[in-house]
Design an enzyme around this catalytic site. Sequence first.
Site, PDB file in Angstrom:
ATOM      1  N   HIS A 136       0.842  -1.203   0.000  1.00  0.00           N
ATOM      2  CA  HIS A 136       0.000   0.000   0.000  1.00  0.00           C
ATOM      3  C   HIS A 136       0.876   1.252   0.000  1.00  0.00           C
ATOM      4  O   HIS A 136       2.061   1.192   0.317  1.00  0.00           O
ATOM      5  CB  HIS A 136      -0.916   0.022   1.227  1.00  0.00           C
ATOM      6  CG  HIS A 136      -2.102  -0.894   1.096  1.00  0.00           C
ATOM      7  ND1 HIS A 136      -2.058  -2.211   1.452  1.00  0.00           N
ATOM      8  CD2 HIS A 136      -3.363  -0.665   0.635  1.00  0.00           C
ATOM      9  CE1 HIS A 136      -3.242  -2.777   1.219  1.00  0.00           C
ATOM     10  NE2 HIS A 136      -4.053  -1.866   0.721  1.00  0.00           N
ATOM     11  N   LYS A 158      -0.677   5.038   4.398  1.00  0.00           N
ATOM     12  CA  LYS A 158      -1.609   4.144   5.085  1.00  0.00           C
ATOM     13  C   LYS A 158      -1.256   4.046   6.570  1.00  0.00           C
ATOM     14  O   LYS A 158      -0.102   3.862   6.939  1.00  0.00           O
ATOM     15  CB  LYS A 158      -1.617   2.753   4.428  1.00  0.00           C
ATOM     16  CG  LYS A 158      -2.670   1.837   5.025  1.00  0.00           C
ATOM     17  CD  LYS A 158      -2.978   0.645   4.131  1.00  0.00           C
ATOM     18  CE  LYS A 158      -3.927  -0.338   4.775  1.00  0.00           C
ATOM     19  NZ  LYS A 158      -5.231   0.245   5.130  1.00  0.00           N
TER      20      LYS A 158
HETATM   21  N1  NDP Z   1     -13.020  -1.052   2.513  1.00  0.00           N
HETATM   22  C1  NDP Z   1     -12.353  -0.586   1.442  1.00  0.00           C
HETATM   23  O1  NDP Z   1     -12.615  -0.969   0.284  1.00  0.00           O
HETATM   24  C2  NDP Z   1     -11.272   0.421   1.636  1.00  0.00           C
HETATM   25  C3  NDP Z   1     -10.986   0.875   2.877  1.00  0.00           C
HETATM   26  N2  NDP Z   1     -10.081   1.888   3.045  1.00  0.00           N
HETATM   27  C4  NDP Z   1      -9.938   2.386   4.391  1.00  0.00           C
HETATM   28  O2  NDP Z   1     -10.645   3.614   4.470  1.00  0.00           O
HETATM   29  C5  NDP Z   1     -10.041   4.452   5.442  1.00  0.00           C
HETATM   30  C6  NDP Z   1      -9.756   5.805   4.816  1.00  0.00           C
HETATM   31  O3  NDP Z   1      -8.752   5.682   3.832  1.00  0.00           O
HETATM   32  P1  NDP Z   1      -8.206   6.972   3.064  1.00  0.00           P
HETATM   33  O4  NDP Z   1      -9.321   7.687   2.400  1.00  0.00           O
HETATM   34  O5  NDP Z   1      -7.054   6.522   2.255  1.00  0.00           O
HETATM   35  O6  NDP Z   1      -7.671   7.832   4.305  1.00  0.00           O
HETATM   36  P2  NDP Z   1      -7.560   9.420   4.442  1.00  0.00           P
HETATM   37  O7  NDP Z   1      -6.701   9.677   5.641  1.00  0.00           O
HETATM   38  O8  NDP Z   1      -7.185  10.030   3.144  1.00  0.00           O
HETATM   39  O9  NDP Z   1      -9.060   9.864   4.755  1.00  0.00           O
HETATM   40  C7  NDP Z   1      -9.654   9.826   6.003  1.00  0.00           C
HETATM   41  C8  NDP Z   1     -10.461  11.096   6.142  1.00  0.00           C
HETATM   42  O10 NDP Z   1     -11.196  11.032   7.353  1.00  0.00           O
HETATM   43  C9  NDP Z   1     -11.003  12.287   8.001  1.00  0.00           C
HETATM   44  N3  NDP Z   1     -11.293  12.216   9.428  1.00  0.00           N
HETATM   45  C10 NDP Z   1     -10.447  12.081  10.464  1.00  0.00           C
HETATM   46  N4  NDP Z   1     -11.111  12.119  11.628  1.00  0.00           N
HETATM   47  C11 NDP Z   1     -12.399  12.276  11.300  1.00  0.00           C
HETATM   48  C12 NDP Z   1     -13.590  12.405  12.067  1.00  0.00           C
HETATM   49  N5  NDP Z   1     -13.537  12.361  13.413  1.00  0.00           N
HETATM   50  N6  NDP Z   1     -14.769  12.554  11.422  1.00  0.00           N
HETATM   51  C13 NDP Z   1     -14.809  12.600  10.073  1.00  0.00           C
HETATM   52  N7  NDP Z   1     -13.707  12.495   9.291  1.00  0.00           N
HETATM   53  C14 NDP Z   1     -12.529  12.331   9.909  1.00  0.00           C
HETATM   54  C15 NDP Z   1      -9.576  12.660   7.701  1.00  0.00           C
HETATM   55  O11 NDP Z   1      -9.322  14.023   7.972  1.00  0.00           O
HETATM   56  P3  NDP Z   1      -7.801  14.506   8.290  1.00  0.00           P
HETATM   57  O12 NDP Z   1      -7.006  14.197   7.070  1.00  0.00           O
HETATM   58  O13 NDP Z   1      -7.957  15.960   8.563  1.00  0.00           O
HETATM   59  O14 NDP Z   1      -7.375  13.687   9.503  1.00  0.00           O
HETATM   60  C16 NDP Z   1      -9.546  12.342   6.225  1.00  0.00           C
HETATM   61  O15 NDP Z   1     -10.096  13.378   5.455  1.00  0.00           O
HETATM   62  C17 NDP Z   1      -8.812   3.690   5.932  1.00  0.00           C
HETATM   63  O16 NDP Z   1      -9.141   2.987   7.103  1.00  0.00           O
HETATM   64  C18 NDP Z   1      -8.532   2.706   4.810  1.00  0.00           C
HETATM   65  O17 NDP Z   1      -7.829   1.567   5.226  1.00  0.00           O
HETATM   66  C19 NDP Z   1      -9.422   2.462   2.011  1.00  0.00           C
HETATM   67  C20 NDP Z   1      -9.646   2.017   0.744  1.00  0.00           C
HETATM   68  C21 NDP Z   1     -10.565   0.951   0.443  1.00  0.00           C
HETATM   69  O1  LIG Z   2      -5.766   2.193   3.041  1.00  0.00           O
HETATM   70  C1  LIG Z   2      -5.979   1.806   1.872  1.00  0.00           C
HETATM   71  O2  LIG Z   2      -5.611   2.453   0.892  1.00  0.00           O
HETATM   72  C2  LIG Z   2      -6.699   0.545   1.676  1.00  0.00           C
HETATM   73  N1  LIG Z   2      -7.168  -0.055   2.729  1.00  0.00           N
HETATM   74  C3  LIG Z   2      -7.969  -1.205   2.744  1.00  0.00           C
HETATM   75  C4  LIG Z   2      -7.370  -2.275   3.625  1.00  0.00           C
HETATM   76  O3  LIG Z   2      -6.745  -1.956   4.650  1.00  0.00           O
HETATM   77  O4  LIG Z   2      -7.540  -3.460   3.323  1.00  0.00           O
HETATM   78  C5  LIG Z   2      -8.407  -1.668   1.392  1.00  0.00           C
HETATM   79  C6  LIG Z   2      -7.500  -1.338   0.258  1.00  0.00           C
HETATM   80  O5  LIG Z   2      -6.534  -2.332   0.156  1.00  0.00           O
HETATM   81  C7  LIG Z   2      -6.937   0.050   0.307  1.00  0.00           C
END
Ligand code: NDP
Ligand SMILES: O=C(O)C1=N[C@H](C(=O)O)C[C@H](O)C1
Length: 267
Positions: free
Chosen positions: A158, A162
């Site tokens: 990743h 992450k």
């Molecule tokens: N299930 C799936 O298919 C996938 C899951 N994921 C997961 O999704 C999550 C997010 O990933 P990603 O978008 O890359 O991460 P990011 O850090 O880019 O996004 C997270 C967002 O949430 C915000 N945030 C933090 N605290 C809060 C709060 N209390 N309330 C609302 N928003 C908040 C952050 O703000 P700030 O930056 O200001 O802290 C940021 O904008 C991770 O856990 C990742 O592993 C990711 C891809 C695919």
């Molecule tokens: O943080 C990410 O980017 C992703 N998180 C998810 C995970 O922890 O499995 C899914 C995806 O692989 C991307």
Amino acid sequence: MNKSIQLAVHGAAGRMGQRVLALAAEDSAIEIVAAIEHAASPKLGVDAGLNAGISALDLELSADWPAAASCVIDFSLPVAVDDCIAKCVETKTPLVMATTGLTEIQKALLHDAAKTIPIVFAPSMSMAVNLTMKVTQQITETLKNVPGGLDIEILERHHRFKADAPSGTALRFGELIAEKMDGDVTHLHGREGETGQRTRNEIGYHAIRVGDNPGEHTIVFGMLGERIEVNVAASNRDCYASGAIVAAKWLQDKSAGLYSMFDVLGL
Ligand SMILES: NC(=O)C1=CN([C@@H]2O[C@H](COP(=O)(O)OP(=O)(O)OC[C@H]3O[C@@H](n4cnc5c(N)ncnc54)[C@H](OP(=O)(O)O)[C@@H]3O)[C@@H](O)[C@H]2O)C=CC1
Ligand SMILES: O=C(O)C1=N[C@H](C(=O)O)C[C@H](O)C1
């Protein structure tokens, strides 16, 4: 036109939140009613569409929850998840929970909330990843008693930003594969030093963090004399964002319960 889904996105300024907004904005069945961020976010007040690199949505990134929504999609952080679950239960709003790295207590919270509202909870919303999970279960079942033994290792790659390791997806691959192995399974995270020989019933996990990789999983099935490697790799985040939107639509006529992407995709 009356749109059939009023969607709220939690974590709306994040990498995933932006792609969900971008794809939802192109979907004629969806009205985006809220783009939620935390109260200390420097992005509050910014147009959620412009922040996502698309046209203005005339909707500000805000810490406020909408009065009503027909689904919340959460791609945020574990620290933000409790509040999201509580808000969805309070307003009886279906939830797609995509955030990974949740504690056991948070998973229990989700189970509890699912007595009141329908929830899809999956570490990967990608159809290809979920199908690959099924394939690796089938490989395990077929090869687990191969003469000489079967060694299973899970590698994930990743992006450097992450926050959790190993990925939620890698852990889920391991759980699903372990279900098909005989006896107790040891889940081993990395190896270093005088480890001794590999034991039979262990699954090894290895987390690689490199550049901007949006997510890649390789499951290695090693035998004496040959090897299978199953690789599933994203080239951008839209596989997850579109999967979350499919899940949001699927939830609309579901009763309370905890569902997976296997349920959504009929796998
Ligand atoms: N299930 C799936 O298919 C996938 C899951 N994921 C997961 O999704 C999550 C997010 O990933 P990603 O978008 O890359 O991460 P990011 O850090 O880019 O996004 C997270 C967002 O949430 C915000 N945030 C933090 N605290 C809060 C709060 N209390 N309330 C609302 N928003 C908040 C952050 O703000 P700030 O930056 O200001 O802290 C940021 O904008 C991770 O856990 C990742 O592993 C990711 C891809 C695919
Ligand atoms: O943080 C990410 O980017 C992703 N998180 C998810 C995970 O922890 O499995 C899914 C995806 O692989 C991307």
